[in-house]
Design a protein around this motif. Structure first.
Motif, PDB file in Angstrom:
ATOM      1  N   ASP A 114       0.827  -1.203   0.000  1.00  0.00           N
ATOM      2  CA  ASP A 114       0.000   0.000   0.000  1.00  0.00           C
ATOM      3  C   ASP A 114       0.860   1.251   0.000  1.00  0.00           C
ATOM      4  OD1 ASP A 114      -2.227  -1.512   0.053  1.00  0.00           O
ATOM      5  OD2 ASP A 114      -2.920  -0.881   2.048  1.00  0.00           O
ATOM      6  N   ASP A 172       0.473   3.882   1.840  1.00  0.00           N
ATOM      7  CA  ASP A 172       0.253   4.740   3.003  1.00  0.00           C
ATOM      8  C   ASP A 172       1.151   4.358   4.175  1.00  0.00           C
ATOM      9  OD1 ASP A 172      -0.874   2.347   3.527  1.00  0.00           O
ATOM     10  OD2 ASP A 172      -2.926   3.085   3.775  1.00  0.00           O
ATOM     11  N   GLN A 222       1.235   1.749   5.750  1.00  0.00           N
ATOM     12  CA  GLN A 222       0.641   0.806   6.711  1.00  0.00           C
ATOM     13  C   GLN A 222       1.356  -0.535   6.599  1.00  0.00           C
ATOM     14  OE1 GLN A 222      -3.730   1.194   5.871  1.00  0.00           O
ATOM     15  NE2 GLN A 222      -3.763   1.683   8.049  1.00  0.00           N
ATOM     16  N   ARG A 224      -2.053   4.837   9.108  1.00  0.00           N
ATOM     17  CA  ARG A 224      -1.874   5.483   7.814  1.00  0.00           C
ATOM     18  C   ARG A 224      -1.050   6.752   8.031  1.00  0.00           C
ATOM     19  NH1 ARG A 224      -3.695   7.075   2.997  1.00  0.00           N
ATOM     20  NH2 ARG A 224      -4.629   5.253   2.057  1.00  0.00           N
TER      21      ARG A 224
HETATM   22 MG    MG Z   1      -4.428   1.948   4.200  1.00  0.00          MG
END
Ligand code: MG
Ligand code: UDP
Length: 315
Positions: free
Chosen positions: A93, A95, A97, A198
């Motif tokens: 991802d 972000d 994460q 995030r």
């Molecule tokens: Mg996320």
């Protein structure tokens, strides 16, 4: 030396692109792994595209695949796999994460000979109670139906070139990446990771999109809901047999069954069961319709090559 491709789907992640590049560079250069980054800009409406271009201008290892509109994360992942050139490809991802440090652990597993390395969530990170509960609810249903532990699996994975080829050779429109990577088999192992908060921006999930996601994936992965219909039909049938026998017994004992209310209730029950069943069948038919149209999974409007600037060539 082998090349690691890192595929990153990005939808409205303008704040995250440069951070992702920096973090991945720091971690992978630190571990002495040669890599390329493939950003798939999933029709962002913010400055994500410009951010990717400016990063690619500075670093030839960065590629940007630009979609003509938003096609969803699954499509973005598949496009990234198609444009990745590495011997092994990771999906993560945009972000943070998914911690980049875990890439190194996964890569080491790949060097040991594993072909599918699944990232397993140790925790679910910071989410609102409502989001956590609703996501948990859908994942439990999906896990039960699909026999794949959905609650802790993630899209954070590393796949060998051979597995990527297999995944890309699957013709269906709606591929459910998270489950398909375990469905294909191969030498598989798992790596646990801590889900971080995030780093910036917002999660793109709403309750509606989560419900749609659950249904779409269940339908694309299994036909068990269709069997529910047969089971419901069977239950109705047994129920009506019991009712018939009961009425006959009552009749021969000399008193007919009082039954206006019963009739209406039974009709309502069966009517709603039929409509529900039609709904489920309809959902499958809609999916078949979508599949037979054979539209592309995504449309690439341009490719941003590292250093070389923009090209329009499409694969
Ligand atoms: Mg996320
Ligand atoms: N994403 C995408 N297309 C979409 C929605 C999300 O490419 O239509 C990307 C997003 O940029 C991020 C990843 O998918 O890199 C996960 O999205 P998000 O963080 O919103 O999901 P969550 O972590 O809350 O499950």
């Amino acid at each position: 030396m082998s090349l690691l491709s890192v595929v990153i789907p990005a939808f409205n992640e303008e704040q995250m692109i440069s951070r992702m590049c920096d973090e991945v560079r720091r971690v992978l250069e630190g571990a002495d792994i040669s890599y390329e980054l493939v950003f798939v800009n999933d029709g962002s409406t913010d400055r994500t595209a410009e951010e990717i271009s400016s990063q690619a201008a500075k670093d030839s290892r960065i590629t940007g695949v630009q979609f003509s509109r938003n096609f969803g994360k699954e499509a973005a992942i598949l496009a990234g796999l198609a444009y990745a050139t590495g011997d092994v490809t990771a999906v993560m991802d945009c972000d943070l994460q998914h911690p980049p440090e875990t890439l190194v652990k996964m890569y080491r597993k790949w060097q040991e000979g594993f072909q599918v390395i699944e990232g397993i969530k140790k925790n679910r990170g910071e989410e609102s109670v409502f989001h956590r509960e609703s996501a948990g609810f859908f994942y439990r249903i999906m896990s039960g139906i699909m026999k794949v532990d959905m609650e802790n699996t993630s899209d954070f994975k590393m796949l060998d070139r051979q597995v990527v080829k297999t995944v890309l050779s699957m013709p269906e429109q709606k591929l459910f990446f998270r489950a398909i990577s375990s469905w294909v088999g191969y030498q598989t192992t798992t790596v646990e990771f801590e889900v971080h908060e995030r780093a910036a921006g917002m999660s793109k999930w709403t309750v509606g999109s989560l419900i749609r996601y659950a249904f779409t994936n269940i339908v694309s992965f299994t036909t068990i809901p269709l069997q529910f219909i047969s089971i419901a039909g069977g239950i109705c049938f047994v129920g009506s047999l019991v009712l018939i026998i009961y009425s006959l017994v009552q009749y021969f004992r000399g008193h007919a069954v009082e039954g206006y209310t019963t009739t209406i209730l039974v009709m309502l029950l069966i009517g709603s069961a039929i409509m529900l069943s039609l709904g489920i069948i309809g959902f499958y038919i809609a999916r078949i319709y979508e599949e037979v149209r054979r539209r592309p999974r995504y449309i690439v409007s341009r490719i941003i090559n590292g250093n070389a600037g923009e090209t329009n060539d499409k694969k």
